[in-house]
Design an enzyme around this catalytic site. Structure first.
Site, PDB file in Angstrom:
ATOM      1  CD  GLU A   1       5.172   9.441   1.538  1.00  0.00           C
ATOM      2  OE1 GLU A   1       5.718  10.503   1.158  1.00  0.00           O
ATOM      3  OE2 GLU A   1       5.453   8.331   1.059  1.00  0.00           O
TER       4      GLU A   1
ATOM      5  CD  GLU B   1       4.003   6.257  -2.152  1.00  0.00           C
ATOM      6  OE1 GLU B   1       2.972   6.835  -1.760  1.00  0.00           O
ATOM      7  OE2 GLU B   1       5.029   6.859  -2.528  1.00  0.00           O
TER       8      GLU B   1
END
Length: 783
Positions: A150, A237
């Site tokens: 991320e 995810e």
């Protein structure tokens, strides 16, 4: 619906979950062997539980990555320990149960020596290779690697990483690229289309939370560039939801991720909630397992909705596009997705009706070379949380009439129609919860090198067993991270610390021998450790700190709603300088609002503060340098017996716990109401030999009760005939400012006001620990 083996469709890559991001599996490692094996079976054993097909693990970096810090295999440059941490153990356990499971490794942060603090560096590429070499030592084959979780990526770095994998004998390892969320979720796909070198390097485009964040996940999305990339795209995810209430959203995402976005893998964060209750996301995952001393765990409904896909498919199967869609073309009615084996020897269709309001009939035919005959039907009921035992159950088989199978779908369920067999869902239950008894001690001498101490969960840094210094033989616990790591989180205080114990501990003394290895360093012991802000954004705790110069201080830390650490000095002074390489004993004692600090047996400070009434113990340092610990001891003080008759008054609303309408019948709902002094607002507390309390209404002698012994959050409490069962037993523990929390023995949820309301009549419900005032209560004694 026709399930046609000649249908086009993408290749299914599997359903998995994440151990990491971070520390969410920590306590499972310390479970008793019997219960630990049961949990592992529920996660990985084929045909038994969640039957995970992908295990994604964090490549540790000694820095907080949500709920803790995962251990690096290389704390300092060139010093490799391939046994550090527990992720190797977890991968080995997963492979032992399912040799076909795919392994994906990915970092959230990294040790600070890498690239002099720069993640996208040659050092980090070398770090990946050394991690793969460690995996090889453990006889583990890694199938996939991801970039920096991320964070913005550097395309040329992915290219260099791919080149290094090929040069070092890891050409079969596939790279998952991007792994970002929001507007950046599918940026990687566009960049791959416009950059041939990046396209060659990255094998799979991964997007996070592509069905929404912590949401209902009714709609999923990707971009045209992603869907026309010519390479697999994954929901790499997703989740972040409670193990019970997240089941329906996950069921939708599993189907709709492919229907809406063409993602061919779903990976849930996290795999288990095996963390302490003072941490955020403490009930999020597939299994809740936060009491290694009792062996208690709970398999959530999310595990079973995942099983509805994984137990009836395998990676490499093909989606059948003509046998997937929305029931009657309406999202509210539900969705269905079909899969077939490459040789057409088997197929399965997964249907979800999680938002449907009435029964529906499906007429199903089989074509295109797929087998027919008798079809098996399995389902998981999500329609009445708490009123059913969470599991996946087999229903009546289907046989065709004139070539058509007919199945009636009830609302609020997940179904699988399949030709496969051999499923045998687990039915093992865990022991009851119990309190971790004091006194507790650990010399730290008995661990092999590189292990975390029993029950300790590291939040920042790396606390591992190592050879003692200062003339002591054997092993001690040592803080190993020597440089501020490359962080994933954004906390303003990043000093290393590790915690253990119970939120219910209140009056006790924690002590430990400490040794400072370097000038300019300081050691800490922590007590009454309570709520931690999200991603380590602050901590309710008391600290005793001693530096090598002899400066000491008693500190209080707390946190704000914007996740900021606040430090307050309660007392300070100096003692003779301990210097380095010598052992000294720190002790921090709590009795009511009195806090006593001792160094080498001498009291150096006594302060009065009632900010925090209870919590865990811990060890820490004031910065990134080596400190050693030995002979931990936690001894109990005087524990008050709260038996008696009370009004139980909300700190949030100042209203009393109330049996609605003055009722005394079984099933009477529990609410909050303005204090009237009536007997329906009076409660008798009685403590049992295990340390738990019954809470009985004075008016009718009925117990505060969790209906149906449910494990579902937000269930409203009721009155019921006393049974003495865990759904009528409560741990009453000191909280902030002289208040108390009331926690269920059954499931560790707290007694809370629904929706944080201050209104008369608001329901009193169970909810995971938050530390908020709607979960704190004043006990006003009547007699």
């Amino acid at each position: 619906m026709t399930v046609d083996g000649t249908s086009s469709g993408r290749t299914f890559d599997g359903v998995g979950a994440i151990s990491g991001g971070g520390g969410n599996t920590r306590l499972l490692y310390d479970y008793p062997a019997t219960q630990r094996d049961q949990v592992l079976d529920y996660l990985f054993k084929p045909g038994y539980g969640a039957n995970l097909q992908i295990l994604k693990v964090e490549i540790g970096g000694d820095t907080n990555s949500t709920n803790g810090a995962e251990a690096s295999h290389q704390h300092t440059r060139g010093t490799v320990n391939c046994d550090a941490g527990y992720q190797w153990w977890l991968m080995e356990q997963a492979k032992a149960r399912n040799p076909g499971i795919k392994i994906l490794g990915m970092p959230w942060g990294a040790p600070g020596w890498i690239g002099n603090g720069t993640f996208h560096s040659q050092d980090m590429i070398d770090y990946y290779v050394s991690w793969l070499n460690c995996a090889k030592q453990h006889n583990l084959t890694v199938d996939y690697l991801g970039g920096w979780n991320e964070k913005d990526y550097v395309a040329s770095w992915y290219v260099s990483l791919k080149s290094a994998l090929r040069a070092n004998g890891y050409s079969s390892v596939k790279l998952v690229g991007g792994d970002n969320w929001g507007d950046n979720a599918w940026k990687i796909a566009t960049d791959m289309k416009n950059n041939n070198a990046l396209y060659d390097a990255v094998d799979i485009a991964g997007g996070h939370y592509t069905c929404g964040g912590i949401s209902a996940m009714t709609t999923c999305s990707s971009t045209s560039d992603a869907q026309t990339l010519g390479k697999p795209i994954w929901a790499s995810e997703n989740g972040s939801q409670d193990a019970e209430t997240g089941a329906a959203p996950v069921a939708r995402a599993l189907n709709r991720g492919y229907l809406d976005a063409k993602t061919t893998a779903y990976i849930n964060w996290p795999i288990v909630a095996s963390i302490y209750q003072n941490l955020d996301f403490e009930t999020v995952g597939l299994v809740n397992a936060n009491q290694p001393w009792s062996g208690n765990y709970r398999v959530g409904r999310t595990a079973w909705v995942i099983a509805q896909t994984t137990q009836f498919t395998s990676p490499g199967w093909k989606y059948l596009d003509t046998a997937g869609g929305y029931l009657a073309g309406n999202r509210v009615n539900g969705s269905y997705v079909s899969y077939a084996a490459p040789d057409k020897s088997a197929w399965s269709t997964v249907l979800e009706t999680t938002q449907a309001t009435e029964a529906q009939t499906v007429n199903l035919k089989v074509a295109g070379g797929l087998p027919g005959g008798t079809l098996r039907v399995w389902s998981t009921d999500l329609s009445q949380p708490g009123k059913d035992t969470p599991s996946m159950v087999r229903g009546a088989d289907l046989t065709a009439t004139n070539g058509t199978y007919t199945l009636t779908l009830q609302p609020g369920r997940v179904y699988t129609v399949t030709t496969t067999s051999g499923q045998l869902p687990g039915t093992v239950t865990s022991p009851q919860r119990s309190q971790l008894a004091l006194p507790y001690s650990d010399t730290f001498a008995g661990y092999s090198a590189g292990r975390e101490a029993k029950y300790f969960a590291t939040m920042n840094g790396a606390f591992e067993s190592a050879s003692c210094a200062g003339g002591r033989t054997g092993q001690c616990l040592r803080q190993m991270a020597q440089v501020q790591p490359i962080k994933w989180t954004h906390e303003n205080s990043t000093q290393p610390y590790t915690i253990m114990g119970e939120l219910g501990w209140s009056n006790y003394t924690v002590s430990s021998d400490v040794l400072l290895e370097k000038s300019g360093s300081a050691a800490e012991i922590l007590g009454r450790v309570g709520t931690q802000g999200r991603n380590n954004g602050g901590l309710n705790a008391y600290h005793l700190r001693l530096s090598d110069t002899g400066a000491w201080s008693v500190l209080k830390t707390s946190w704000t709603t914007n996740n900021t650490w606040i430090w307050t000095t309660l007392a300070s002074g100096t003692v003779s300088a301990p210097g380095t390489n010598t052992w000294h004993k720190l002790s921090l004692g709590f009795q009511g609002s009195t806090i006593t600090a001792k160094i080498d047996g001498n009291t150096v400070g006594t302060v009065t503060d009632n900010s925090f009434g209870g919590g865990l113990a811990g060890l820490g340092t004031a910065g990134y340098y080596p400190v050693q610990y030995s002979n931990l001891s936690i001894t109990p003080g005087t524990i008050p017996d709260l038996s008696g008759t009370y009004k139980i008054v909300s700190v949030r609303s100042s209203k009393a716990l109330d049996a609605s309408g003055g009722g005394t019948a079984n099933g009477t709902p529990i609410i909050q109401w303005t204090d009237t002094g009536s007997t329906n607002q009076q409660w008798r507390l009685a403590r049992n030999s295990a340390g738990y309390y019954s809470i009985t209404g004075v008016a009718g002698n009925k117990a505060l009760d969790i209906p149906f012994a449910t494990t579902s959050p937000n269930t409203q409490f009721q009155l019921w005939t006393p049974t003495g069962q865990p759904n009528q037993q409560w741990q009453i523990a000191p909280a902030d400012n002289g208040n108390f929390t009331i926690e269920s023995r059954l499931n560790a949820y707290n007694v809370a006001i629904d929706a944080n309301s201050t209104a008369d009549g608001a329901g009193i419900v169970q909810w995971p620990t938050t530390g908020a005032t709607n979960q704190q209560w004043k006990l006003v004694k009547i007699n």
